[in-house]
Design an enzyme around this catalytic site. Structure first.
Site, PDB file in Angstrom:
ATOM      1  CB  SER A  67      -0.959   0.007   1.193  1.00  0.00           C
ATOM      2  OG  SER A  67      -2.064  -0.837   0.934  1.00  0.00           O
ATOM      3  CE  LYS A  70      -4.776   1.657  -1.017  1.00  0.00           C
ATOM      4  NZ  LYS A  70      -4.084   0.401  -0.686  1.00  0.00           N
ATOM      5  CB  SER A 127      -4.597   1.726   3.343  1.00  0.00           C
ATOM      6  OG  SER A 127      -3.675   1.354   2.352  1.00  0.00           O
TER       7      SER A 127
END
Length: 499
Positions: A67, A70, A127
């Site tokens: 993640s 992101k 997230s």
């Protein structure tokens, strides 16, 4: 009776020295042991002000970002906001594909919408994988197209070993990065979007009846931590990018492949405590990391703007070429190929006057970027690699004028009433990018530009719209040139020009 001072016996002294030496060896080898015992591990600590690497272990080994992906998704979303194509209240439509993403997610319904401001928080705090796909599809039409833009942007930031295949960080064997690349991204998002960056310090995000706590548990617990992002998949292990500001120092640290979140956090805290104090104080001297505009058409064949000439082929009456080594901004996109990390030689036509040379520099002198790391190449070798430089274009959209505060000053949209001499630091295809450059350069210039008047100036060249980033308010040519020379000593490329 006066007590005699305690003295260490001769027999005890060797023991003390041995213990001290063993402790030092343990401290030095702790990171090596961690790396050896965990094949997924990689880490780096970078002084954000100088760009110097303070610690590195497997920093260039390819790993899965999870993640941390992101961060780039948000970076591009911030680009769209600053370009005026989106705003905080814009609504993003949710597709069936986005809604079907696996957790973690918000649970968005197909056909519904989410505001940009909520999407930003959902990505930074929760997230949310479904939100990442929503952002990708609304910006680029599809997630694969958005991932290609992510990779192009990564290249333009100098992230040489990073490839993105999706916007969320969900498992994909071809989606890879390195600790060094992630440290560059962490620094870049702070430099390019100081206002939007604050989203990474959000502790709690509310959506509907639910409240979500930031996964970054170092926020509020470790002095100076202001973000930025965690990540985890089974293949990647526990990842974390952390920014720390205190004691007039700024570091960005990355830990990849932690076995558990607790062990990752503990190791990150150890890196911060050991290396943050080694970072430099004072103003920043490292090159700014700014990405490219998303579109770049070819130059008109009939009127080439950049030529590479040798001393033997250059006409005798041609003025000396203008060498533009641009540290403030980096521009490279898919059409332009790999990131432009080297200088550009801009040679005007033989009949050009001094004024024409200044205009040439204003229009295109700041389309190249040098990251300050150097690879020992000679200038001809550096030039040859970028002989096919292309213009970034913003013809598809003219950005609205947006004034932004800059150290209690305002970046104005034009220079209609600014006479005298100016200092130009960039010419870029985005007004918001020009404003961001002005903010960053004034911050790193110390007292040199404290009384200067920052402003942007639009200019059209061969159908290409660029925005000059300039400072005004100087007493004349002598002062402007003097300050420009001092700025160059701070690794800021500039040009003193008449208004």
């Amino acid at each position: 009776m006066q007590a005699k001072p305690c003295r260490t016996s001769k027999r005890a002294r060797p023991v003390i020295f041995i213990v001290a030496a063993l402790l030092a060896i343990v401290a030095i080898s702790a990171d090596a042991t961690l790396a050896k015992g965990n094949p997924k591990y990689a880490g780096i600590v970078v002084d954000a002000k100088s760009g110097k690497t303070l610690y590195a272990s497997n920093a260039d080994a390819r790993r899965y970002p999870a993640s941390l992906t992101k961060i780039m998704t948000l970076y591009i979303l911030f680009e769209e906001i600053e370009a005026g194509r989106l705003n905080q209240n814009s609504r993003l439509k949710v597709s069936k594909r986005a809604a079907a993403q696996p957790p973690t997610k918000l649970g968005l319904k197909p056909g519904s919408t989410i505001k940009v401001r909520d999407a930003m928080r959902a990505l930074a705090v929760k997230s949310a994988n479904d939100v990442a796909v929503v952002v990708a599809e609304n910006i680029s039409g599809s997630e694969p197209a958005f991932a290609r833009r992510m990779t192009r942007t990564a290249r333009s930031l100098g992230m040489k070993s990073t490839t993105f295949r999706n916007a969320s960080g969900l498992p994909d064997s071809k989606q890879v990065t390195t600790a060094r690349d992630m440290s560059r991204l962490g620094r870049a998002v702070e430099q390019r979007f100081p206002g939007h960056y604050k989203i990474f310090s959000t502790r709690v995000f509310s959506w509907g009846k639910n409240k979500y706590r930031n996964h970054n548990r170092l926020l509020g617990r470790v002095k100076g931590v202001d973000g930025i992002k965690t990540g985890y998949t089974r293949a990647s292990g526990f990842n974390l990018v952390t920014s720390v500001r205190h004691s007039n120092r700024h570091t960005v640290s990355v830990v990849l492949g932690g076995r558990t979140s607790k062990r990752r956090n503990a190791h990150m805290q150890d890196l911060i405590s050991r290396y943050h104090r080694k970072a430099k104080r004072g103003s920043a001297t490292a090159p700014l990391l700014v990405s490219a505009a998303p579109r770049t058409p070819s130059l008109p064949r009939s009127r080439p703007q950049n030529m590479i000439m040798t001393a033997s082929t250059r006409p005798k009456n041609l003025q000396r070429p203008i060498l533009a080594v641009n540290r403030p901004v980096e521009l490279a996109t898919a059409a332009a190929g790999p990131a432009l990390h080297k200088p550009v030689i801009i040679i005007p036509k033989p009949a050009d006057t001094i004024a024409a040379r200044i205009r040439a520099a204003s229009e295109v002198a700041d389309l190249a970027y040098t990251d300050g790391e150097g690879d020992g190449d000679t200038l001809p070798a550096q030039i040859s690699r970028i002989a096919q430089l292309r213009y970034p274009s913003t013809a598809h959209r003219t950005e609205p004028v947006v004034n932004q505060n800059l150290n209690d000053k305002t970046v104005q949209p034009n220079s209609a009433n600014r006479d005298g001499w100016h200092i130009q630091v960039a010419a870029v295809p985005s007004e918001s990018a020009a404003q961001s450059i002005l903010r960053n350069i004034q911050a790193r210039a110390g007292g040199l530009l404290v009384s200067a008047d920052p402003f942007t100036q639009p200019v059209n060249t061969n159908g290409v719209r660029l925005y000059r980033a300039r400072f005004a308010g100087f007493s004349g040519k002598t002062e402007a040139r003097s300050i420009c020379r001092k700025l160059k000593k701070k690794s800021v490329t500039c040009l003193a020009v008449p208004g």
